[in-house]
Write a protein that holds these residues in place. Structure first.
Motif, PDB file in Angstrom:
ATOM      1  N   THR A  45      35.126   2.340  93.626  1.00 20.48           N
ATOM      2  CA  THR A  45      34.163   3.488  93.740  1.00 20.48           C
ATOM      3  C   THR A  45      32.731   3.060  94.656  1.00 20.48           C
ATOM      4  OG1 THR A  45      32.969   2.976  91.691  1.00 20.48           O
ATOM      5  CG2 THR A  45      34.887   4.604  91.572  1.00 20.48           C
ATOM      6  N   THR A 105      28.994   9.686  93.953  1.00 20.95           N
ATOM      7  CA  THR A 105      30.036   8.744  93.667  1.00 20.95           C
ATOM      8  C   THR A 105      31.413   9.191  94.247  1.00 20.95           C
ATOM      9  OG1 THR A 105      28.712   7.754  91.715  1.00 20.95           O
ATOM     10  CG2 THR A 105      31.039   7.305  92.148  1.00 20.95           C
ATOM     11  N   TRP A 106      31.921   8.109  95.208  1.00  9.72           N
ATOM     12  CA  TRP A 106      33.187   8.600  95.687  1.00  9.72           C
ATOM     13  C   TRP A 106      33.976   7.628  95.249  1.00  9.72           C
ATOM     14  CZ3 TRP A 106      33.720  12.129 100.137  1.00  9.72           C
ATOM     15  CH2 TRP A 106      32.578  12.871 100.337  1.00  9.72           C
ATOM     16  N   VAL A 107      35.510   7.961  95.247  1.00 14.25           N
ATOM     17  CA  VAL A 107      36.520   7.103  94.688  1.00 14.25           C
ATOM     18  C   VAL A 107      37.448   7.146  95.478  1.00 14.25           C
ATOM     19  CG1 VAL A 107      37.274   8.765  93.070  1.00 14.25           C
ATOM     20  CG2 VAL A 107      37.730   6.538  92.605  1.00 14.25           C
ATOM     21  N   ASN A 159      40.713   1.925  90.623  1.00 16.53           N
ATOM     22  CA  ASN A 159      40.042   2.760  91.751  1.00 16.53           C
ATOM     23  C   ASN A 159      38.994   1.721  92.456  1.00 16.53           C
ATOM     24  OD1 ASN A 159      41.311   5.060  90.884  1.00 16.53           O
ATOM     25  ND2 ASN A 159      39.771   5.502  89.250  1.00 16.53           N
ATOM     26  N   MET A 218      38.799   9.172 100.181  1.00 16.48           N
ATOM     27  CA  MET A 218      37.913   8.921  99.107  1.00 16.48           C
ATOM     28  C   MET A 218      37.443  10.336  98.658  1.00 16.48           C
ATOM     29  SD  MET A 218      35.624   5.420 100.068  1.00 16.48           S
ATOM     30  CE  MET A 218      35.291   5.443  98.122  1.00 16.48           C
TER      31      MET A 218
END
Length: 296
Positions: free
Chosen positions: A43, A83-85, A41, A72
């Motif tokens: 992030t 928090t984006w992944v 990932n 994302m």
């Protein structure tokens, strides 16, 4: 003024537009290191005063100009500060990933990094694994035998070697193994050998994926005894009078010829015979071409 009130404008209303003039802020981007064969990932923490509506990761792989996109998703926090992944599939070989992140709040866009591009290396971080080995405890002299290793690696096995070591460890002989079944990521490697002497051989295995080399056993050596387990074989046996005349008469000596073979060599031969009901024996003499004879 306390007595009279005035309205402005005298008719209608004043309109004030409230605009979103701020762009999202992208910080704390995290990635790597990444191992070949493992999904991973990337992030990023993205904040916006109105709220981030979407984020996208754009990337290309070294050796290719094709641009790929990954959506994302938010995994922690909220659209104002979260928090984006982006989830990457596993890569089958070492490669460099070049990427940028774009975020929007529906009105304003921002791209990170702001003036360059991020670089992520996917490396071969894991050493090869020896799953199993198959080898005899002993072998017969001059007879072929096999040593086999089942090997696995997150990328690929580049070489497997059996290293033979002398008793006093003063010399080494390297015997390359070959892939017999499966593939370089998971397969069976084999080596066929034969020895023309009796004794004990000491050895160990070396396995490499190009980045890491594994020794088995980690310390010490394996051993295998070379034995002579095959007895001599009598291919032919003939008896005749020494005078070459038949029938034999009293006073003739009997000549017995035996054609013998062995995987190593026949050291000696003895003829046993009955004479007047008594078991007797006489040593045979080697005369060449695997022929032994005896006079009686």
């Amino acid at each position: 003024d306390g007595r009279n009130a005035a309205r402005f404008p005298q008719t209608g209303n004043i309109t004030v537009s409230v605009l979103d003039a701020g762009t999202p802020l992208i910080t704390s981007v995290h990635s790597g290191p990444v191992d070949v064969g493992s999904a991973f990932n990337i992030t990023a923490v993205i904040a916006d005063d109105v709220g981030v509506s979407s984020a996208t990761l754009y990337y290309n792989l070294s050796g290719s100009s094709e641009i790929h996109t990954l959506p994302m998703s938010i995994i922690l926090g909220d659209a104002r500060n979260g928090t984006w992944v982006a989830s990457f599939p596993a890569q089958s070989s070492p490669v460099i990933v070049w990427y940028r992140i774009n975020a929007t709040d529906g009105v304003n866009n921002i791209t990170y990094p702001y003036a360059s591009i991020e670089r992520l290396e996917i490396l071969d971080l894991s050493p090869p694994q020896i799953i199993s080995l198959a080898l005899p405890t002993s072998a017969n002299i001059s007879s072929p035998f096999s040593l086999s290793l089942t090997l696995a690696d997150n990328y690929m096995i580049s070489s497997a070697t059996m290293v033979e070591v002398s008793d006093n460890s003063t010399w080494f002989i390297r015997h390359p193994m070959h892939l017999e079944d499966g593939n370089a990521s998971c397969g069976r490697w084999n080596l066929s050998l034969s020895y023309n002497y009796i004794g004990r051989i000491r050895f160990f295995f070396e396995v490499s994926d190009g980045e890491h080399t594994v020794r088995y056993p980690e310390t010490g050596y394996l051993s295998l005894d070379i034995l002579d387990n095959i007895p001599p074989v009598v291919l032919d046996l003939k008896a005749r009078p020494s005078s070459h005349h038949l029938p034999a008469v009293v006073g003739d000596r009997l000549v017995v010829e035996a054609y013998l073979t062995d995987n190593v060599e026949v050291k000696n031969a003895t003829l046993y015979y009955l004479f007047n009901g008594r078991l007797q024996n006489v040593s045979m003499i080697y005369v060449g071409s695997n022929v032994f004879y005896a006079l009686s």
